[in-house]
Design an enzyme around this catalytic site. Structure first.
Site, PDB file in Angstrom:
ATOM      1  N   ASP A  13       6.256   1.971   4.185  1.00 33.69           N
ATOM      2  CA  ASP A  13       4.992   2.811   4.111  1.00 33.69           C
ATOM      3  C   ASP A  13       3.950   2.352   3.032  1.00 33.69           C
ATOM      4  O   ASP A  13       3.351   3.319   2.624  1.00 33.69           O
ATOM      5  CB  ASP A  13       5.470   4.380   4.289  1.00 33.69           C
ATOM      6  CG  ASP A  13       6.487   4.591   5.270  1.00 33.69           C
ATOM      7  OD1 ASP A  13       6.307   4.160   6.414  1.00 33.69           O
ATOM      8  OD2 ASP A  13       7.353   5.287   4.939  1.00 33.69           O
ATOM      9  N   LYS A  16       1.196  -1.593   5.005  1.00 38.48           N
ATOM     10  CA  LYS A  16       1.355  -3.031   5.168  1.00 38.48           C
ATOM     11  C   LYS A  16       0.524  -3.538   6.546  1.00 38.48           C
ATOM     12  O   LYS A  16       0.048  -4.316   6.495  1.00 38.48           O
ATOM     13  CB  LYS A  16       2.855  -3.428   5.850  1.00 38.48           C
ATOM     14  CG  LYS A  16       3.775  -3.248   4.749  1.00 38.48           C
ATOM     15  CD  LYS A  16       5.274  -3.642   5.329  1.00 38.48           C
ATOM     16  CE  LYS A  16       5.711  -2.715   5.856  1.00 38.48           C
ATOM     17  NZ  LYS A  16       6.462  -1.600   5.277  1.00 38.48           N
ATOM     18  N   GLY A  40       6.372   1.712  11.187  1.00 40.13           N
ATOM     19  CA  GLY A  40       5.255   2.575  11.684  1.00 40.13           C
ATOM     20  C   GLY A  40       4.084   1.898  10.884  1.00 40.13           C
ATOM     21  O   GLY A  40       3.884   1.964   9.679  1.00 40.13           O
ATOM     22  N   HIS A  41       3.280   1.313  11.440  1.00 40.83           N
ATOM     23  CA  HIS A  41       1.797   0.852  10.855  1.00 40.83           C
ATOM     24  C   HIS A  41       0.585   1.636  11.343  1.00 40.83           C
ATOM     25  O   HIS A  41       0.471   1.756  12.850  1.00 40.83           O
ATOM     26  CB  HIS A  41       1.578  -0.413  11.443  1.00 40.83           C
ATOM     27  CG  HIS A  41       2.893  -1.621  10.688  1.00 40.83           C
ATOM     28  ND1 HIS A  41       3.349  -1.677   9.561  1.00 40.83           N
ATOM     29  CD2 HIS A  41       3.303  -2.651  11.400  1.00 40.83           C
ATOM     30  CE1 HIS A  41       4.286  -2.380   9.315  1.00 40.83           C
ATOM     31  NE2 HIS A  41       4.265  -3.106  10.586  1.00 40.83           N
ATOM     32  N   GLN A 223       9.782  -1.659   7.070  1.00 38.23           N
ATOM     33  CA  GLN A 223      10.455  -1.033   6.282  1.00 38.23           C
ATOM     34  C   GLN A 223       9.858  -1.595   4.851  1.00 38.23           C
ATOM     35  O   GLN A 223       8.688  -2.106   4.585  1.00 38.23           O
ATOM     36  CB  GLN A 223      11.805  -0.840   6.504  1.00 38.23           C
ATOM     37  CG  GLN A 223      12.273  -0.077   7.600  1.00 38.23           C
ATOM     38  CD  GLN A 223      12.161  -1.064   9.098  1.00 38.23           C
ATOM     39  OE1 GLN A 223      12.605  -2.078   9.083  1.00 38.23           O
ATOM     40  NE2 GLN A 223      11.626  -0.224   9.953  1.00 38.23           N
ATOM     41  N   THR A 238      17.947   0.828   5.943  1.00 38.53           N
ATOM     42  CA  THR A 238      18.007   0.495   7.566  1.00 38.53           C
ATOM     43  C   THR A 238      18.923  -0.709   7.570  1.00 38.53           C
ATOM     44  O   THR A 238      19.688  -1.027   6.816  1.00 38.53           O
ATOM     45  CB  THR A 238      16.458  -0.108   7.800  1.00 38.53           C
ATOM     46  OG1 THR A 238      16.317   0.086   9.261  1.00 38.53           O
ATOM     47  CG2 THR A 238      16.140  -1.326   7.158  1.00 38.53           C
ATOM     48  N   VAL A 298       4.347   7.781  10.419  1.00 43.65           N
ATOM     49  CA  VAL A 298       3.897   7.390  11.581  1.00 43.65           C
ATOM     50  C   VAL A 298       4.784   7.455  12.621  1.00 43.65           C
ATOM     51  O   VAL A 298       4.349   8.066  13.730  1.00 43.65           O
ATOM     52  CB  VAL A 298       3.028   6.077  11.451  1.00 43.65           C
ATOM     53  CG1 VAL A 298       2.654   5.492  12.813  1.00 43.65           C
ATOM     54  CG2 VAL A 298       2.178   5.753  10.282  1.00 43.65           C
ATOM     55  N   LYS A 330      -3.750   1.995  -1.589  1.00 44.45           N
ATOM     56  CA  LYS A 330      -3.975   3.360  -2.073  1.00 44.45           C
ATOM     57  C   LYS A 330      -4.140   3.440  -3.260  1.00 44.45           C
ATOM     58  O   LYS A 330      -3.998   4.796  -3.846  1.00 44.45           O
ATOM     59  CB  LYS A 330      -2.812   4.268  -1.146  1.00 44.45           C
ATOM     60  CG  LYS A 330      -2.525   4.198  -0.007  1.00 44.45           C
ATOM     61  CD  LYS A 330      -1.651   5.162   0.539  1.00 44.45           C
ATOM     62  CE  LYS A 330      -1.944   5.774   2.053  1.00 44.45           C
ATOM     63  NZ  LYS A 330      -0.933   6.584   2.378  1.00 44.45           N
ATOM     64  N   ASP A 332      -6.978   4.721  -4.304  1.00 43.54           N
ATOM     65  CA  ASP A 332      -8.019   5.879  -4.374  1.00 43.54           C
ATOM     66  C   ASP A 332      -7.181   7.306  -4.334  1.00 43.54           C
ATOM     67  O   ASP A 332      -7.989   8.083  -4.895  1.00 43.54           O
ATOM     68  CB  ASP A 332      -8.859   5.672  -3.082  1.00 43.54           C
ATOM     69  CG  ASP A 332      -8.010   5.499  -1.852  1.00 43.54           C
ATOM     70  OD1 ASP A 332      -7.233   4.518  -2.027  1.00 43.54           O
ATOM     71  OD2 ASP A 332      -8.042   6.543  -0.988  1.00 43.54           O
ATOM     72  N   GLY A 412      -6.248  -1.902  -2.339  1.00 40.76           N
ATOM     73  CA  GLY A 412      -6.822  -0.950  -1.068  1.00 40.76           C
ATOM     74  C   GLY A 412      -7.290   0.015  -2.099  1.00 40.76           C
ATOM     75  O   GLY A 412      -6.614   0.796  -2.798  1.00 40.76           O
TER      76      GLY A 412
END
Ligand code: IMP
Length: 427
Positions: A13, A16, A40-41, A223, A238, A298, A330, A332, A412
């Site tokens: 998470d 990616k 989950g993307h 993952q 996993t 997600v 992230k 920000d 990002g």
């Protein structure tokens, strides 16, 4: 330009989807090499938001061929519904290719995942309940069902019989569940054969030929490094190898072909499911990171556990993956904190430890040693270059880079495709 790998440097998470999508326009193939629909993307294109679980994010870039490699485990119902969902929104998915050697997540594997977790009780892993672990277990036990088996009914029946032989004993005698009928499982699987047929290909051959023709191939890890079955926080991991080596086995491409390995690194840390997490926060700072960062799974909709940046983990990810550089995501989200703690080492039983301990017991006892870095309050989402960032944000990035052991090539600063500062090109 040969092959490059993009993978999560923490517990998944890390963002990616955005990174792969950013590159998607310039690469010819985007390949998933492990995991399944436990990933989950979220990819934001213009005002459209896409949540992908199994498909490579390259599916959203028209010039790119998305590939599901042999190392992936595939739930056919999820694959088909993800494809039709995208088709309904006008996305062309016809270029997808799927390895005939990929293993299938059967309905009984999903049942076994859920029942096992319930049986483990307090000791559960907190899996996504998608049948990932049991499918990889069947693969290693040599009773797995591969995509190619859907095209030979007699072989499929024999294989399902072999798989259910022991499973039905366990389900009925240990878990007090009903046995699963071979015929019903076979029929359900055969129902997918025609629908999947247009996508099935010898992906190993296709990818190696593409590399010979100097095409750009991007391997997209699901993952993250610390969830790797070999290099993660076992047993809270996993069942596959998201680390860089997994790209070779999970796609059939030799290590000599890979020239760049990019680690996606979130400016703080999150984790879903159970297992140790030294910088985890249980206070309002953790709550704020979760709220501002939108830290909800997600795939599962579960709240993610949140904590400060952990440089020990980042250094470890650099080492086990041979990372060439990082994509920091992230940043920000950290806007507004006066001071930002960063974990630079651990204290384990009174001793300062600089590197991730191999011992599970030690890691469970690890307490973060924090260094405080000055924060910033200016909105950074419009920053286009590194020098547009406030001085303290620049220093935060530089400090992370120094502690993590590889250069940061992109940052990002918001969820959108264009809210990214590129320092060095990835291609
Ligand atoms: P499984 O992959 O469903 O077997 O779950 C094993 C562990 O990996 C659990 O702790 C999950 O929460 C975690 N996990 C699996 N996929 C992801 C992911 O994409 N992001 C974060 N955690 C994941």
């Amino acid at each position: 330009m040969p092959a490059l790998v993009l993978l999560g440097a923490q517990w998944g998470d890390e963002g990616k989807g955005k990174a792969t999508d950013l590159l998607g326009g310039s690469v010819d193939y985007v390949v998933r090499y492990q995991g399944g629909n436990n990933a989950g993307h979220t990819v934001v294109v213009g005002d459209q938001k896409y949540a992908l679980h199994l498909l490579p994010s390259g599916i959203l870039s028209p010039g790119c061929t998305p590939v599901i490699g042999n190392g992936v485990v595939v739930d056919p119902s999820v694959l088909l519904s993800e494809l039709s969902g995208l088709n309904e929104r006008g996305v062309d998915t016809s270029k997808l290719i799927l390895s005939g050697n990929a293993h299938i997540i059967t309905p009984y594997n999903v049942t076994v995942d859920k029942v096992t977790e319930r049986f483990l009780g307090k000791r559960k892993i907190g899996t996504t309940g998608r049948g990932i672990g049991p499918t990889y277990a069947d693969k290693i036990n040599r009773v797995g069902i591969r995509v190619q088996d859907l095209y030979d009914e007699s072989i499929l029946t024999q294989k399902v019989e072999a798989a259910l032989d022991v499973k039905n004993q366990i389900l009925t005698k240990l878990y007090n569940r009903r046995a699963i009928a071979v015929g019903q499982a076979v029929e359900e699987l055969l129902g997918y054969a025609d629908k999947l047929a247009p996508y099935v290909a010898d992906t190993v051959l296709v990818l190696n030929q593409a590399l010979e023709e100097d095409k750009v191939v991007l391997f997209e890890g699901g993952q993250g490094t610390l969830l790797d079955i070999d290099h993660g926080t076992y047993p809270f991991v996993t069942s596959s190898n998201p680390t860089a080596g997994g790209a070779c086995t999970g796609a059939g491409v030799g290590p000599t072909k890979i020239s760049r390995v990019i680690g996606i690194l979130k400016a703080y840390t999150t984790r879903v499911g159970a297992g140790p997490f030294p910088t985890e926060l249980f206070d309002e700072d953790g709550e704020a990171l979760r709220r501002i960062g939108g830290e909800r799974g997600v795939t599962t909709g579960r709240d993610r556990r949140c904590g400060w940046f952990d440089a020990v983990i980042a250094r470890y990810a650099t080492r086990v993956n041979g990372l060439t550089d990082f994509f920091l995501t992230k940043l920000d989200v950290l806007t507004g904190w006066e001071q930002i703690p960063v974990c630079v080492a651990y204290e384990i039983d009174g001793k300062r430890v600089e590197e991730l301990p191999y011992s599970q017991t030690d890691f469970h006892h690890a307490k973060p040693v924090y260094e405080m870095l000055p924060g910033w309050s200016e909105d950074i989402s419009k920053a286009k270059s590194f020098s547009d960032l406030p001085k303290n944000a620049q220093s935060y990035v530089k400090a992370l880079e120094e502690m993590s052991g590889a250069p940061i090539s992109a940052i990002g600063v918001g969820p959108g495709r264009d809210e990214t500062i590129e320092i060095n090109s990835f291609l």
